[in-house]
Design an enzyme around this catalytic site. Structure first.
Site, PDB file in Angstrom:
ATOM      1  CB  SER A 129      -0.791  -0.670   1.374  1.00 50.56           C
ATOM      2  OG  SER A 129      -1.784  -1.012   1.217  1.00 50.56           O
ATOM      3  N   GLY A 143      -4.359  -1.879  -1.119  1.00 45.29           N
ATOM      4  CA  GLY A 143      -3.702  -2.176  -2.505  1.00 45.29           C
ATOM      5  C   GLY A 143      -3.038  -0.580  -1.384  1.00 45.29           C
ATOM      6  N   GLY A 200      -2.582   3.651  -4.232  1.00 44.24           N
ATOM      7  CA  GLY A 200      -3.467   4.956  -5.098  1.00 44.24           C
ATOM      8  C   GLY A 200      -4.799   4.974  -4.547  1.00 44.24           C
ATOM      9  CB  CYS A 204      -7.273  -0.907   3.097  1.00 43.19           C
ATOM     10  SG  CYS A 204      -6.203  -0.356   2.788  1.00 43.19           S
ATOM     11  CG  LEU A 205      -7.473  -0.418  -3.454  1.00 39.17           C
ATOM     12  CD1 LEU A 205      -8.217   1.143  -4.042  1.00 39.17           C
ATOM     13  CD2 LEU A 205      -6.900  -0.839  -4.021  1.00 39.17           C
ATOM     14  CD  GLN A 241      -9.876   3.298  -0.628  1.00 42.84           C
ATOM     15  OE1 GLN A 241      -9.412   3.245  -1.313  1.00 42.84           O
ATOM     16  NE2 GLN A 241      -9.778   3.817   0.864  1.00 42.84           N
ATOM     17  CG  ASN A 280      -1.033   2.100   4.587  1.00 43.26           C
ATOM     18  OD1 ASN A 280      -0.475   3.022   4.626  1.00 43.26           O
ATOM     19  ND2 ASN A 280      -0.052   0.849   3.934  1.00 43.26           N
ATOM     20  N   GLY A 319      -5.002   6.504   2.178  1.00 40.30           N
ATOM     21  CA  GLY A 319      -5.070   8.074   2.037  1.00 40.30           C
ATOM     22  C   GLY A 319      -6.561   8.547   1.485  1.00 40.30           C
ATOM     23  CE1 TYR A 320      -7.418  10.260  -3.429  1.00 44.56           C
ATOM     24  CE2 TYR A 320      -5.290   8.703  -2.506  1.00 44.56           C
ATOM     25  CZ  TYR A 320      -6.117   9.486  -3.378  1.00 44.56           C
ATOM     26  OH  TYR A 320      -5.297  10.142  -4.301  1.00 44.56           O
ATOM     27  CG  HIS A 364      -4.479  -3.100   7.012  1.00 46.10           C
ATOM     28  ND1 HIS A 364      -4.532  -3.675   5.888  1.00 46.10           N
ATOM     29  CD2 HIS A 364      -4.974  -1.712   6.685  1.00 46.10           C
ATOM     30  CE1 HIS A 364      -4.070  -2.707   4.707  1.00 46.10           C
ATOM     31  NE2 HIS A 364      -4.136  -1.712   5.536  1.00 46.10           N
ATOM     32  CD  GLU A 392      -4.607  -7.528   7.265  1.00 45.04           C
ATOM     33  OE1 GLU A 392      -3.821  -5.867   6.600  1.00 45.04           O
ATOM     34  OE2 GLU A 392      -5.588  -6.979   7.210  1.00 45.04           O
TER      35      GLU A 392
END
Length: 356
Positions: free
Chosen positions: A45, A218, A220, A246-247, A250, A288, A290-291, A331, A333
């Site tokens: 990430s 992930g 970006g 996480c990603l 989203q 972790n 940023g979005y 997370h 995990e």
């Protein structure tokens, strides 16, 4: 050797070069974890970012067998002080040598507290690490402002699918930059985990008849993953239980008409409190990102908020109405971080058993 960290607002920090001596331009982000620096370095990430560790001493137990992926992913590494004499019975080398082997430039000896305060007050910004003492700000600053992270999911995903054998439910794990402990957490619960590259078509996943689907973390901007979102829409329209982190969280939200936005400086560390709205309990989580998903953009007929961040009220999870689908921003995990929310893997196991 001297090194310089130059931020896009013109701020310059002077320190000592660590790791590779090549010039680096990247997005500068900070992580507040007190331990687990190797897991941070090997978390996919962080692709497209340079990481500031706010804890002042890094590397005191050296490099241990705790890598979360096959290599280190950050573009750069920024610390206050690197331990000169690591000590641990599992130690296999120094972080200095590891950064050189991984060709990651870094800087030590700067005031990371002052740097973090700048990023908190002004927001995440781009920066450069260079060892060139004759740097020219007039040339560098336009380059910093023009830098974008771009497509990094394609860089971090696996090249081809592979299987972790198990005697329990079959789980298809979509690898958008998955940390090893996601597959391990499922495998330890008996699951047979098949890990698929990020570009895999939904039809292939569905044809394998999995008992459940896992959407991984992930790097970006999630809105750039246009083709992946289209495949997730197809997975959503099945009856297969889905758990996303996480990603993945989203992307599932975007696939269902919600919106995402960039946080001022993100959530990165092992001490973020999240509230489970189903039982009103608060858990300390590893994060972790940023979005974030815009909680106000979610159609209540599609999903409801399941978790919120106690610090700033941002969305931390969704439960989808009429579907065996739940997603979280943090997370469970861990690695690094607390194991408070590991029970969510057990919830996913119960969901798969119930679906049968």
């Amino acid at each position: 050797m001297k090194a310089f960290l130059i931020l896009e607002d013109g701020t310059v920090f002077t320190g000592t070069s660590i790791g590779s001596t090549k010039d680096m331009i990247s997005e500068i982000v900070f992580n507040t974890s007190m331990t687990g620096y190797l897991e941070v370095l090997t978390d996919p990430s962080y692709a497209g970012q340079a990481v500031v560790m706010t804890y002042p001493l890094i590397g005191n137990y050296g490099i241990t067998p705790d890598m979360e992926s096959r290599k280190a992913w950050p573009d750069g590494y920024i610390v206050r002080e690197l331990s000169r004499m690591p000590s641990n019975f599992r130690c296999e080398g120094t972080i200095q040598d590891f950064l050189k082997e991984q060709d990651i430039p870094g800087i030590a000896g700067i005031d990371t507290r002052a740097l973090t305060k700048i990023l908190r007050e002004k927001g995440t910004m781009n920066g450069m690490i260079t060892t060139n003492e004759n740097y020219n700000l007039d040339e560098i600053l336009p380059k910093l402002k023009a830098y974008t992270v771009g497509d990094v999911v394609s860089k971090v995903t696996c090249d081809e699918k592979y299987v972790l054998e198990g005697n329990g439910p079959k789980v298809a794990l979509m690898d958008f930059g998955a940390k090893k402990n996601i597959a391990k957490s499922l495998n330890e619960r008996g699951c047979e985990v098949t890990v698929y590259p990020a570009g895999t078509k939904a039809e292939e996943i569905i044809a394998s008849e999995p008992d459940g689907i896992m959407l991984s973390n992930g790097p970006g901007d999630p809105e750039t993953c246009v083709s992946i979102i289209e495949e997730i829409k197809k997975l959503y329209n099945t009856d297969i239980p889905i758990f996303a982190i996480c990603l993945g969280h989203q992307l599932m939200a975007l696939a269902n008409g919600a919106k995402t936005y960039k946080l001022k400086y993100g959530h990165r560390g092992g001490n973020h409190p999240v509230k489970d709205l189903t039982n009103n309990r608060v858990y300390i989580s590893s994060q972790n990102h940023g979005y974030a998903v815009d909680g106000t953009s979610i159609d209540p007929k599609v999903a409801k908020e399941a978790f919120i961040n106690v610090n700033d009220g941002t969305n931390e999870g969704l439960a989808y109405e009429g579907k065996n689908i739940f997603t979280v921003q943090f997370h469970p995990e861990a690695c690094p971080g607390p194991l408070d929310s590991g029970y969510l893997f057990d919830r996913f196991m119960d969901m798969m058993k119930g679906a049968k």
